[in-house]
Design a protein around this motif. Sequence first.
Motif, PDB file in Angstrom:
ATOM      1  N   TYR A 132      -1.749   9.154  -5.413  1.00 33.45           N
ATOM      2  CA  TYR A 132      -2.243   8.070  -4.565  1.00 33.45           C
ATOM      3  C   TYR A 132      -2.425   8.524  -3.110  1.00 33.45           C
ATOM      4  N   PHE A 133      -1.338   8.605  -2.364  1.00 35.86           N
ATOM      5  CA  PHE A 133      -1.391   9.150  -1.002  1.00 35.86           C
ATOM      6  C   PHE A 133      -2.360   8.430  -0.083  1.00 35.86           C
ATOM      7  N   GLN A 134      -2.581   7.138  -0.312  1.00 32.60           N
ATOM      8  CA  GLN A 134      -3.456   6.372   0.578  1.00 32.60           C
ATOM      9  C   GLN A 134      -2.622   5.479   1.491  1.00 32.60           C
ATOM     10  N   ILE A 135      -1.371   5.869   1.684  1.00 37.09           N
ATOM     11  CA  ILE A 135      -0.417   5.107   2.475  1.00 37.09           C
ATOM     12  C   ILE A 135      -0.879   5.077   3.949  1.00 37.09           C
ATOM     13  N   PRO A 136      -0.844   3.908   4.588  1.00 38.80           N
ATOM     14  CA  PRO A 136      -1.223   3.866   6.009  1.00 38.80           C
ATOM     15  C   PRO A 136      -0.429   4.871   6.854  1.00 38.80           C
ATOM     16  N   ARG A 168       0.803  -1.223   0.000  1.00 38.93           N
ATOM     17  CA  ARG A 168       0.000   0.000   0.000  1.00 38.93           C
ATOM     18  C   ARG A 168       0.839   1.276   0.000  1.00 38.93           C
TER      19      ARG A 168
END
Lengths: 152, 407
Positions: free
Chosen positions: B272-276, B264
Amino acid sequence: MSVEFGELKKGVFPTILFETHSDASTEPFWEAAREDKLVAPKCSNCGTFRLPPSPYCFECQTRGVEWVQLPGTGTIHSFTVVRHPLHPGLAECCPYVSGSVELDGTQGAGARMLVNIIDVDPDAVRIGDRVEIIFEHVNDEMSTPRFRPISK
Amino acid sequence: MTIKDKAAIVGVGATPYFKRGQSYPESELSMACSAILMALEDAGLTIKDLDGFSIYSSSCDPATVGAELGVPEIRWATSTTSGGGGCAGALGVAAAAIDGGMATTVVTLMTLQQLNKRLGGSAVGGMLQYAMMSDAGGSPYGGSGISPSVAFTANNGMLSPGHSFAQLTSRHMHLYGTKREHFAEVCMSTRDNAIKRPTALRTEPLTLEDYFNARMISDPLCLFDYTMESDGAVAVITTSAERAKDLKQPPVLIMASAHGASGRWGPALFKYFQIPNDEFPSSGHRPVAKRIYEMAGITAADVDVALLYDHFSPMVIMQLEDYGFCPIGEGGPFVGDGNIRYGTGSIPVNTHGGNLSEAYIIGMTHVREAVEQIRGTAINQVEGAEIALVTGGPAGSPVSGTLLRKA
């Protein structure tokens, strides 16, 4: 490349993509956006939200979703103040703020929105600030989402 | 079974480095060929020996280069996916090809000419390209069009690499108290290293005052936090450790190499920038760091010199954390205390002047410097250097790291 951005306003990044290029996964988002509503797909198996909408749930690898209307409010997770225009024609909208917003009603990561944050003082905006969504209805197809501070 | 010490870098070749566009009338093809021929010559080999390409970021078309140079037979041609993050990892792919008997003599290279294109996305056409790049699938035959997810980010104004890395940086500052003074120290120490190097494009001294007087580009990044736009080519030749013993140069063993990232971490940047949350303010290198240290059987304390991909100064700080030179969140004070200075610091970083001050050839200048450090021929030679770390990225997955050592 000759580029026209139309009338620019300081702090507001102009719409540069006028079509949604939507498919079955994303069209419900844009349909709701045209009516000023923020909706997001929630995994019908495990409840995880995902944005942008996509075919598979990254938590449980299933495909079914239910579309949920969200309150449209959230918190700034991170941001940048763009002071140098990427193109000379964009000088008049600089400085503007863009960042990632964690949406109320979701788990956060995996459903963040990456947006232009308007009506803020670029020198005063902070991570953790509360914001709400506002749609610009560009044409019959595209409604550009932006966020602005929640009026107190 | 791993690739540990199975292959070695035996030759390095490079064109001069140029400011953006100034390599004309050379071309990306001519510079690639020059660098390859120089690298083979450096190794005491010829084009007759070359049989493999392990590249990254679509640096060249092996079909075209192979035909141009009359390579007798291509037996291996791969590219790691995504962009500059694959740089150091392409060396590991070369080692795997050699160890697996698929090829004997493999080149890894970058050639870059920014005459008609700019990597920073400085026109709207470029912005849209960036918006699309993670979904394009890398097919040169097109057909990808604009994917549906692009419409979620194309209008947000955040479409250049700097805008992306600024976000990771803002979050790091917010969580850990990292300061612009820390970024300045990365820029100044790197500049000090560049001053003595004839290959460097930026050699005027850089003071704290200069840093704070520079214009802001994308807060919290100012002009000096950005790499420059450069032209040039760098190539290195990898062969088996056994064969390396008989060649012209002292072998530089590939002690460990890995490319990848958490799933991820994803395309990470641009859209994107959906990194935990725990990995968001990082370089994305943690899983790669773990794997190369395990493969090599060492820790950060054993590394003598670190060549860290420095397209944006804060990402050096995050890599220092992710590679274990200091605890997570303490990278700012770590550099502030002088730890990355050549000559006096605990871990000299970017002794060649890095992307920030020497040139930006998408990571290959770091590989060149790592080889020179291990050979003992670097201009800013770290005394007794036996192990060098070289990295590619942060960027979209994969990012990569390689450990090189003296034979």
